[in-house]
Scaffold this motif. Structure first.
Motif, PDB file in Angstrom:
ATOM      1  N   ASP A 227      44.956  27.709   6.121  1.00 26.24           N
ATOM      2  CA  ASP A 227      44.858  26.531   6.978  1.00 26.24           C
ATOM      3  C   ASP A 227      45.819  25.442   6.526  1.00 26.24           C
ATOM      4  OD1 ASP A 227      42.994  27.706   8.576  1.00 26.24           O
ATOM      5  OD2 ASP A 227      41.271  26.844   7.515  1.00 26.24           O
ATOM      6  N   LYS A 259      45.610  29.206  11.181  1.00 36.07           N
ATOM      7  CA  LYS A 259      44.703  28.188  11.715  1.00 36.07           C
ATOM      8  C   LYS A 259      44.087  28.732  12.990  1.00 36.07           C
ATOM      9  CE  LYS A 259      47.372  24.247   9.906  1.00 36.07           C
ATOM     10  NZ  LYS A 259      48.077  22.992  10.256  1.00 36.07           N
ATOM     11  N   ALA A 280      40.979  31.166  11.284  1.00 33.34           N
ATOM     12  CA  ALA A 280      41.947  31.255  10.189  1.00 33.34           C
ATOM     13  C   ALA A 280      41.654  32.494   9.336  1.00 33.34           C
ATOM     14  CB  ALA A 280      41.901  29.996   9.330  1.00 33.34           C
TER      15      ALA A 280
END
Length: 327
Positions: A227, A259, A280
């Motif tokens: 992320d 993400k 993610a």
């Protein structure tokens, strides 16, 4: 009934031209009472004296020639109903310049109406009105009975409400608490509608096995790192979550989300092979043998492409052809 013809012998001259007469001759012809056994014969004598044919009279009066022949022959069976026959006789007499009322009066006297009931025209039938009288009486009786029952029921209810009810009071000393052991059975199973249904898995979203409990912490840490930033180019592929698509592991193309983003894989003709929202760390492996595929990503920078297990960097465009990765 012989009729006095007076001094008039030339009916064509006395009546003038065919049709209604005029002048002194017309007034004299109105007073002519013709000789003949029947009014029909008298009318035929005048018609022939005036040199008129049956068709000529039919043209003047708009009466069928067959009806004119029936009037001259006094054949009532060949004529229509009596009101029409009287009207035809009147029109015939007026066409010959005669007094229609006098001729009709003689016609009625020669052919009296013995049956006052008119004959039905052809194709007409009498439809008797439906007999709703008995049904209306039954319906009225039922309605009155229903009203009476409602009135009686309300009256009884009001009478019961007005009367006080006797209440039996039990002394407190006579009330004994319940004793003994209350046993409860085993709990019943939940009804079928309360069971939890199986989760729906869209086509193409095949779970190839979740990470083991021992790897849960490691996967969470790796997802947090994904992320933050996309893996650098040349880094090795690391499974951080579920892998959809081709269940057989291989060294083909893998698209992994760093993400959360949407990912849709479709063919050149528009057929969709996979669509989902990838969290993610989740990835999609391209099936072997499929060519001409393209991928639509909601956030292209959040999807990294891996070929032969090595990162080729994130996607650059919202729609990317997978041919550049060899798929």
């Amino acid at each position: 009934m012989p009729l006095d013809t007076g001094a008039v012998t030339d009916f064509a001259t006395a009546g003038g031209s065919p049709g209604f007469g005029s002048g002194a001759h017309a007034r004299r012809s109105q007073r002519v009472v013709l000789e003949g056994d029947t009014i029909g014969q008298s009318l035929r004598m005048i018609r022939e004296a005036r040199g008129l044919s049956v068709d000529a009279v039919a043209e003047m009066t708009r009466i069928r020639p067959s009806y004119i022949d029936a009037i001259e022959q006094s054949d009532m069976s060949a004529l229509p109903s009596r009101p029409f026959a009287i009207g035809y006789v009147r029109a015939y007499a007026q066409a010959l310049g005669l007094d229609g009322d006098a001729v009709v009066a003689r016609f009625k006297s020669e052919a009296p109406d013995h049956d006052a009931t008119l004959r039905n025209p052809i194709g007409v039938r009498h439809n008797k009105p439906p007999r709703f009288g008995p049904l209306a009486g039954v319906a009225g009786a039922l309605l009155l009975g229903l009203i009476g029952w409602n009135v009686a029921r309300h009256a009884m209810a009001a009478n019961e409400a007005a009367q006080p009810r006797a209440v039996r009071q039990v002394p407190v000393s006579q009330i004994k608490p319940a004793t003994g052991v209350v046993s409860l059975g085993a709990p019943l199973p939940p009804p079928p509608e309360a069971t939890t249904p199986k989760p729906y898995v869209p086509p193409g979203m095949i779970d190839n096995g979740a990470a083991s409990p021992a790897d849960a912490a490691k996967a969470a840490a790796e997802r947090a790192a994904a992320d933050a930033d996309a893996p650098p180019i040349g880094s090795a592929f690391v499974q951080n979550g579920k892998i959809y698509g081709d269940p057989a592991p291989g060294v083909g193309l893998i698209l992994q989300a760093t993400k959360g983003t949407t990912l849709t894989v479709h063919g050149a003709a528009g057929a969709i092979y996979f669509t989902a929202f990838l969290k993610a760390g989740e990835a999609w492996r391209a099936p072997a043998g499929l060519k001409g595929l393209a991928v639509d990503a909601g956030n292209p920078a959040a999807v990294s492409a891996y070929v032969a297990g090595v990162s080729r960097g994130p996607l650059k465009d919202p729609t990317t052809s997978l041919a550049q990765y060899g798929s």
